[in-house]
Design a protein around this motif. Structure first.
Motif, mmCIF file in Angstrom:
data_model
loop_
_atom_site.group_PDB
_atom_site.id
_atom_site.type_symbol
_atom_site.label_atom_id
_atom_site.label_comp_id
_atom_site.label_asym_id
_atom_site.label_seq_id
_atom_site.Cartn_x
_atom_site.Cartn_y
_atom_site.Cartn_z
ATOM 1 N N GLN A 6 -51.574 62.007 129.743
ATOM 2 C CA GLN A 6 -51.707 60.609 130.136
ATOM 3 C C GLN A 6 -51.941 60.493 131.631
ATOM 4 O OE1 GLN A 6 -48.165 59.129 127.327
ATOM 5 N NE2 GLN A 6 -49.349 57.445 128.210
ATOM 6 N N SER A 7 -52.778 59.544 131.996
ATOM 7 C CA SER A 7 -53.014 59.278 133.419
ATOM 8 C C SER A 7 -53.250 57.790 133.638
ATOM 9 C CB SER A 7 -54.227 60.082 133.905
ATOM 10 O OG SER A 7 -55.392 59.692 133.212
ATOM 11 N N LEU A 11 -48.502 53.492 137.891
ATOM 12 C CA LEU A 11 -49.509 52.485 138.232
ATOM 13 C C LEU A 11 -48.808 51.225 138.692
ATOM 14 C CD1 LEU A 11 -52.533 51.673 138.170
ATOM 15 C CD2 LEU A 11 -52.190 50.937 135.811
ATOM 16 N N LEU A 21 -54.934 52.272 131.078
ATOM 17 C CA LEU A 21 -54.216 53.542 131.045
ATOM 18 C C LEU A 21 -54.969 54.483 130.123
ATOM 19 C CD1 LEU A 21 -50.591 52.172 130.448
ATOM 20 C CD2 LEU A 21 -51.903 52.267 132.564
ATOM 21 N N CYS A 23 -55.258 58.115 127.816
ATOM 22 C CA CYS A 23 -54.570 59.146 127.040
ATOM 23 C C CYS A 23 -55.637 60.071 126.463
ATOM 24 C CB CYS A 23 -53.755 58.511 125.924
ATOM 25 S SG CYS A 23 -53.056 59.704 124.744
ATOM 26 N N THR A 105 -47.122 56.751 131.186
ATOM 27 C CA THR A 105 -47.553 56.086 132.412
ATOM 28 C C THR A 105 -46.546 54.980 132.698
ATOM 29 O OG1 THR A 105 -49.919 56.493 132.137
ATOM 30 C CG2 THR A 105 -49.283 54.619 133.515
ATOM 31 N N LEU A 107 -45.707 51.727 134.413
ATOM 32 C CA LEU A 107 -46.419 50.573 134.959
ATOM 33 C C LEU A 107 -45.442 49.633 135.647
ATOM 34 C CD1 LEU A 107 -48.954 48.740 135.194
ATOM 35 C CD2 LEU A 107 -48.301 47.773 132.987
#
Lengths: 111, 114
Positions: A6-7, A11, A21, A23, A105, A107
């Motif tokens: 995941q990146s 955030l 986001l 995946c 991620t 958030l």
């Protein structure tokens, strides 16, 4: 080896600032891809399941999409209450197997 | 919708003692239950898979004698951390599934061993 990445890891958004986001996954025999939301100190809360490339699902300000190699979770006009960790997980096409999770991620949405 | 109840939410125990965590599927009979462990800012790591009436299958590196899993019925699985030590302190989460019900998670148990 089955893998879910995941990146970004974290955030930060302003309220109303839309983003996505990512995946990405490598798995032999994908049965489904899951998105969960996790608040601090709580268990994951189910958001979506996607089964085939091209599929899209929406819920309030969230929309999940799926391709053959990755999934996106689009957040439109986020609010502070959307702040959480979003987890992506894949399910292999084998009976009784567990979900394989990415690292998530985190958030943060500020007003 | 499917609901999974996990108790306790948090527990503090002394080093060397045992702790039992319960996971119940409240409105459906789960064919399979899973136990995960989560360290701060890390993802969920699968510890074991259990089916009702049979022995649990543990992931590589998980000590089956330390983490005892009992799945006595289609609605209840328990995880017992035996002879707990500070390094066992973590967030433990259970999940239950049945065809067409998806994968539902409990609210987690924060274990602190002092």
């Amino acid at each position: 080896e089955d893998q879910v990445t995941q990146s970004p890891e974290a955030l930060r958004l302003q309220e109303g600032e839309s983003s996505s986001l990512n995946c990405s996954y490598t798995v032999s025999g994908l049965r489904g891809l899951f998105w969960y939301r996790q608040d601090p100190g709580k268990g994951p809360e189910f958001l979506f399941t996607l089964y085939s490339a091209g599929e899209e699902k929406e819920k309030e300000r969230l929309k999940a999409t799926l391709t053959k190699k990755e999934s996106f979770l689009h957040i439109t006009a986020p609010k502070p209450e959307d702040s959480a960790t979003y987890l992506c997980a894949v399910l292999k096409n084998q009976a009784g197997t567990a979900l394989i999770f990415g690292k998530g991620t985190t958030l943060s949405v500020s007003s | 919708g499917a609901v999974v109840s996990q108790h306790p939410s948090w527990v503090i125990c002394k080093s060397g003692t045992s702790v039992k965590i319960e996971c119940r599927s409240l409105d459906f009979q789960a064919t399979t239950m899973f136990w995960y462990r989560q360290f701060p800012k890390q993802s969920l790591m699968l510890m074991a898979t259990s089916n009702e009436g049979s022995k649990a299958t543990y992931e590589q590196g998980v000590e089956k004698d330390k983490f005892l899993i009992n799945h006595a019925s289609l609605t209840l699985s328990t995880l017992t951390v035996t002879s707990a030590h500070p390094e066992d302190s973590s967030f433990y989460i259970c999940s239950a599934t049945r065809e067409t019900y998806g994968y539902t998670f409990g609210s987690g148990t924060r274990l602190t061993v002092v």
